[in-house]
Design a protein around this motif. Structure first.
Motif, PDB file in Angstrom:
ATOM      1  N   LYS A  69     -24.558  54.739 -28.584  1.00  0.00           N
ATOM      2  CA  LYS A  69     -24.783  55.043 -30.004  1.00  0.00           C
ATOM      3  C   LYS A  69     -24.018  56.311 -30.399  1.00  0.00           C
ATOM      4  CE  LYS A  69     -27.754  51.705 -30.850  1.00  0.00           C
ATOM      5  NZ  LYS A  69     -27.511  50.637 -31.851  1.00  0.00           N
ATOM      6  N   LYS A  70     -22.840  56.484 -29.833  1.00  0.00           N
ATOM      7  CA  LYS A  70     -22.112  57.730 -29.990  1.00  0.00           C
ATOM      8  C   LYS A  70     -21.764  58.038 -31.448  1.00  0.00           C
ATOM      9  CE  LYS A  70     -18.434  60.389 -27.786  1.00  0.00           C
ATOM     10  NZ  LYS A  70     -17.376  60.364 -26.746  1.00  0.00           N
ATOM     11  N   SER A  71     -21.271  57.064 -32.191  1.00  0.00           N
ATOM     12  CA  SER A  71     -20.873  57.322 -33.575  1.00  0.00           C
ATOM     13  C   SER A  71     -22.082  57.693 -34.432  1.00  0.00           C
ATOM     14  CB  SER A  71     -20.157  56.106 -34.164  1.00  0.00           C
ATOM     15  OG  SER A  71     -21.003  54.967 -34.126  1.00  0.00           O
ATOM     16  N   GLU A  72     -23.209  56.976 -34.232  1.00  0.00           N
ATOM     17  CA  GLU A  72     -24.431  57.290 -34.978  1.00  0.00           C
ATOM     18  C   GLU A  72     -24.946  58.689 -34.645  1.00  0.00           C
ATOM     19  OE1 GLU A  72     -23.821  54.534 -33.307  1.00  0.00           O
ATOM     20  OE2 GLU A  72     -24.910  52.794 -34.093  1.00  0.00           O
ATOM     21  N   MET A  73     -24.837  59.054 -33.364  1.00  0.00           N
ATOM     22  CA  MET A  73     -25.340  60.356 -32.944  1.00  0.00           C
ATOM     23  C   MET A  73     -24.454  61.489 -33.464  1.00  0.00           C
ATOM     24  SD  MET A  73     -28.111  59.571 -31.638  1.00  0.00           S
ATOM     25  CE  MET A  73     -28.509  61.305 -31.362  1.00  0.00           C
ATOM     26  N   LYS A  74     -23.161  61.267 -33.488  1.00  0.00           N
ATOM     27  CA  LYS A  74     -22.263  62.284 -34.051  1.00  0.00           C
ATOM     28  C   LYS A  74     -22.594  62.523 -35.525  1.00  0.00           C
ATOM     29  CE  LYS A  74     -18.058  62.076 -31.243  1.00  0.00           C
ATOM     30  NZ  LYS A  74     -16.614  61.744 -31.243  1.00  0.00           N
ATOM     31  N   ARG A  75     -22.833  61.448 -36.242  1.00  0.00           N
ATOM     32  CA  ARG A  75     -23.160  61.561 -37.665  1.00  0.00           C
ATOM     33  C   ARG A  75     -24.506  62.270 -37.849  1.00  0.00           C
ATOM     34  NH1 ARG A  75     -21.914  56.871 -38.821  1.00  0.00           N
ATOM     35  NH2 ARG A  75     -23.943  55.840 -38.585  1.00  0.00           N
ATOM     36  N   PHE A  76     -25.487  61.920 -37.016  1.00  0.00           N
ATOM     37  CA  PHE A  76     -26.810  62.551 -37.096  1.00  0.00           C
ATOM     38  C   PHE A  76     -26.716  64.060 -36.850  1.00  0.00           C
ATOM     39  CE2 PHE A  76     -30.546  64.148 -34.797  1.00  0.00           C
ATOM     40  CZ  PHE A  76     -31.548  63.898 -35.723  1.00  0.00           C
ATOM     41  N   ILE A  77     -25.958  64.434 -35.820  1.00  0.00           N
ATOM     42  CA  ILE A  77     -25.804  65.859 -35.482  1.00  0.00           C
ATOM     43  C   ILE A  77     -25.112  66.620 -36.615  1.00  0.00           C
ATOM     44  CG2 ILE A  77     -24.593  67.442 -33.927  1.00  0.00           C
ATOM     45  CD1 ILE A  77     -25.198  65.431 -31.669  1.00  0.00           C
ATOM     46  N   LYS A  78     -24.093  66.009 -37.198  1.00  0.00           N
ATOM     47  CA  LYS A  78     -23.363  66.657 -38.287  1.00  0.00           C
ATOM     48  C   LYS A  78     -24.217  66.750 -39.556  1.00  0.00           C
ATOM     49  CE  LYS A  78     -19.144  66.340 -41.068  1.00  0.00           C
ATOM     50  NZ  LYS A  78     -17.904  65.557 -41.329  1.00  0.00           N
ATOM     51  N   ASP A  79     -24.853  65.650 -39.941  1.00  0.00           N
ATOM     52  CA  ASP A  79     -25.631  65.612 -41.183  1.00  0.00           C
ATOM     53  C   ASP A  79     -26.845  66.539 -41.138  1.00  0.00           C
ATOM     54  OD1 ASP A  79     -23.845  63.769 -42.093  1.00  0.00           O
ATOM     55  OD2 ASP A  79     -25.169  62.024 -41.841  1.00  0.00           O
ATOM     56  N   ASN A  80     -27.377  66.760 -39.944  1.00  0.00           N
ATOM     57  CA  ASN A  80     -28.598  67.561 -39.809  1.00  0.00           C
ATOM     58  C   ASN A  80     -28.337  68.962 -39.260  1.00  0.00           C
ATOM     59  OD1 ASN A  80     -31.086  65.620 -40.337  1.00  0.00           O
ATOM     60  ND2 ASN A  80     -29.535  64.438 -39.239  1.00  0.00           N
ATOM     61  N   ASP A  81     -27.038  69.297 -39.162  1.00  0.00           N
ATOM     62  CA  ASP A  81     -26.650  70.637 -38.687  1.00  0.00           C
ATOM     63  C   ASP A  81     -27.371  70.984 -37.376  1.00  0.00           C
ATOM     64  OD1 ASP A  81     -25.237  73.010 -38.804  1.00  0.00           O
ATOM     65  OD2 ASP A  81     -26.789  74.066 -39.946  1.00  0.00           O
ATOM     66  N   ILE A  82     -27.276  70.054 -36.428  1.00  0.00           N
ATOM     67  CA  ILE A  82     -27.981  70.184 -35.152  1.00  0.00           C
ATOM     68  C   ILE A  82     -27.262  71.151 -34.220  1.00  0.00           C
ATOM     69  CG2 ILE A  82     -28.597  68.949 -33.023  1.00  0.00           C
ATOM     70  CD1 ILE A  82     -30.469  68.279 -35.274  1.00  0.00           C
ATOM     71  N   ASP A  83     -28.031  72.048 -33.613  1.00  0.00           N
ATOM     72  CA  ASP A  83     -27.536  72.940 -32.576  1.00  0.00           C
ATOM     73  C   ASP A  83     -28.218  72.543 -31.270  1.00  0.00           C
ATOM     74  OD1 ASP A  83     -26.804  74.945 -30.835  1.00  0.00           O
ATOM     75  OD2 ASP A  83     -27.405  76.610 -32.141  1.00  0.00           O
ATOM     76  N   LEU A  84     -27.473  71.894 -30.395  1.00  0.00           N
ATOM     77  CA  LEU A  84     -28.071  71.365 -29.168  1.00  0.00           C
ATOM     78  C   LEU A  84     -28.467  72.439 -28.164  1.00  0.00           C
ATOM     79  CD1 LEU A  84     -25.848  68.184 -28.672  1.00  0.00           C
ATOM     80  CD2 LEU A  84     -28.242  68.297 -29.411  1.00  0.00           C
ATOM     81  N   ASP A  85     -28.132  73.693 -28.446  1.00  0.00           N
ATOM     82  CA  ASP A  85     -28.593  74.790 -27.604  1.00  0.00           C
ATOM     83  C   ASP A  85     -30.031  75.184 -27.950  1.00  0.00           C
ATOM     84  OD1 ASP A  85     -26.260  75.032 -26.132  1.00  0.00           O
ATOM     85  OD2 ASP A  85     -25.328  76.378 -27.596  1.00  0.00           O
ATOM     86  N   LYS A  86     -30.527  74.671 -29.086  1.00  0.00           N
ATOM     87  CA  LYS A  86     -31.895  74.969 -29.506  1.00  0.00           C
ATOM     88  C   LYS A  86     -32.810  73.826 -29.090  1.00  0.00           C
ATOM     89  CE  LYS A  86     -30.535  77.717 -33.549  1.00  0.00           C
ATOM     90  NZ  LYS A  86     -30.615  77.826 -35.032  1.00  0.00           N
ATOM     91  N   GLU A  87     -33.916  74.180 -28.462  1.00  0.00           N
ATOM     92  CA  GLU A  87     -34.824  73.154 -27.944  1.00  0.00           C
ATOM     93  C   GLU A  87     -35.336  72.227 -29.048  1.00  0.00           C
ATOM     94  OE1 GLU A  87     -37.719  73.996 -24.728  1.00  0.00           O
ATOM     95  OE2 GLU A  87     -39.228  73.509 -26.244  1.00  0.00           O
ATOM     96  N   ALA A  88     -35.702  72.784 -30.186  1.00  0.00           N
ATOM     97  CA  ALA A  88     -36.233  71.968 -31.277  1.00  0.00           C
ATOM     98  C   ALA A  88     -35.209  70.932 -31.737  1.00  0.00           C
ATOM     99  CB  ALA A  88     -36.656  72.852 -32.447  1.00  0.00           C
ATOM    100  N   ASP A  89     -33.944  71.333 -31.791  1.00  0.00           N
ATOM    101  CA  ASP A  89     -32.894  70.401 -32.213  1.00  0.00           C
ATOM    102  C   ASP A  89     -32.601  69.363 -31.132  1.00  0.00           C
ATOM    103  OD1 ASP A  89     -32.736  71.698 -34.587  1.00  0.00           O
ATOM    104  OD2 ASP A  89     -30.714  72.479 -34.336  1.00  0.00           O
ATOM    105  N   LEU A  90     -32.707  69.759 -29.883  1.00  0.00           N
ATOM    106  CA  LEU A  90     -32.518  68.798 -28.787  1.00  0.00           C
ATOM    107  C   LEU A  90     -33.611  67.733 -28.833  1.00  0.00           C
ATOM    108  CD1 LEU A  90     -30.927  68.009 -26.233  1.00  0.00           C
ATOM    109  CD2 LEU A  90     -32.463  69.509 -24.927  1.00  0.00           C
ATOM    110  N   ILE A  91     -34.837  68.155 -29.114  1.00  0.00           N
ATOM    111  CA  ILE A  91     -35.948  67.214 -29.234  1.00  0.00           C
ATOM    112  C   ILE A  91     -35.693  66.226 -30.370  1.00  0.00           C
ATOM    113  CG2 ILE A  91     -38.389  67.013 -29.861  1.00  0.00           C
ATOM    114  CD1 ILE A  91     -38.846  69.671 -28.376  1.00  0.00           C
TER     115      ILE A  91
END
Length: 234
Positions: A202-224
């Protein structure tokens, strides 16, 4: 245990009906009393040195009210408890006013919930002795996200030159995240690109989700959030 650990029905078990059974179970899972007087000696420290760093060994040094479950059944409520990340133990008291405390028996049939934190015990290669506690961050239909907090003891070090300073004793902690599927643990990498590679289907969907939601994967809450979303679209 999957899904059931979040079921509110656990809290509705009639106390009067099961009180004797619960008391017996609670006694059996109270593994041992921890000898507080031996702790500083075990690390070769003075009492003052140990007192100054002991809180570092815990995910949270304060005892908080928690619940103990055995075989997916609530057996004890309002138990003061905390997680010792150095000893990899759940420390429990029989009452909040107790000075002494003990360690919960390590068993895959027993898990605890303290506030929002759920700790489960996972054997390693079929051995409880080699197993350890993990904090359940998400419980999905396909993937779960587990967290392992580990503290190690660092001995005090004397400075070797006049330009250096003495290093005091400490309990530095490390945190590792695991993607879990059907009991298989896959350690989460630290880089964003490698995390995305784990979600290739689901790589394309996940890239879009991370971009649209300004996700920082270094933050636990965003990783969850990310793992929960990934699981939801599978």
């Amino acid at each position: 245990m999957k899904k059931l650990i979040f079921t509110a029905a656990f809290a509705l078990i009639t106390v009067s009906l099961f009180s004797q059974e619960r008391q017996s179970s609670y006694t059996s899972i109270y593994d041992r009393t921890i000898d507080l007087n031996q702790k500083s000696l075990a690390f070769g420290l003075t009492e003052a040195q140990f007192e100054s760093i002991k809180d570092e060994a815990y995910a949270n040094p304060n005892f908080v009210q928690g619940k103990i479950f055995q075989d997916d059944q609530l057996i004890k409520d309002d138990v003061p408890m905390r997680y010792n990340a150095f000893a990899d133990e759940i420390e429990i008291k029989k009452s909040a006013s107790d000075v002494s405390y003990g360690a919960l028996m390590k068993s895959p049939d027993i898990y605890v919930k303290m506030f929002r934190d759920i700790y489960v015990f996972i054997p390693f290669e079929g051995s409880n002795a080699k197993g350890g506690y993990f904090n359940v961050l998400t419980d999905g239909k396909t993937y779960d996200l587990y967290k392992k907090t580990k503290a190690v003891f660092r001995e005090p070090q004397k400075a070797k030159t006049s330009y250096q300073r003495d290093s005091p004793p400490s309990f530095p902690k490390t945190v590792t995240y695991y993607l879990v599927q059907n009991g298989a643990f896959l350690e989460m990498p630290s880089s964003k690109s490698k995390i995305l590679k784990m979600m290739d289907k689901k790589k394309s969907e996940m890239k879009r989700f991370i971009k649209d939601n300004d996700i920082d994967l270094d933050k636990e809450a965003d990783l969850i959030k990310t793992i929960s979303y990934f699981d939801s679209i599978l």
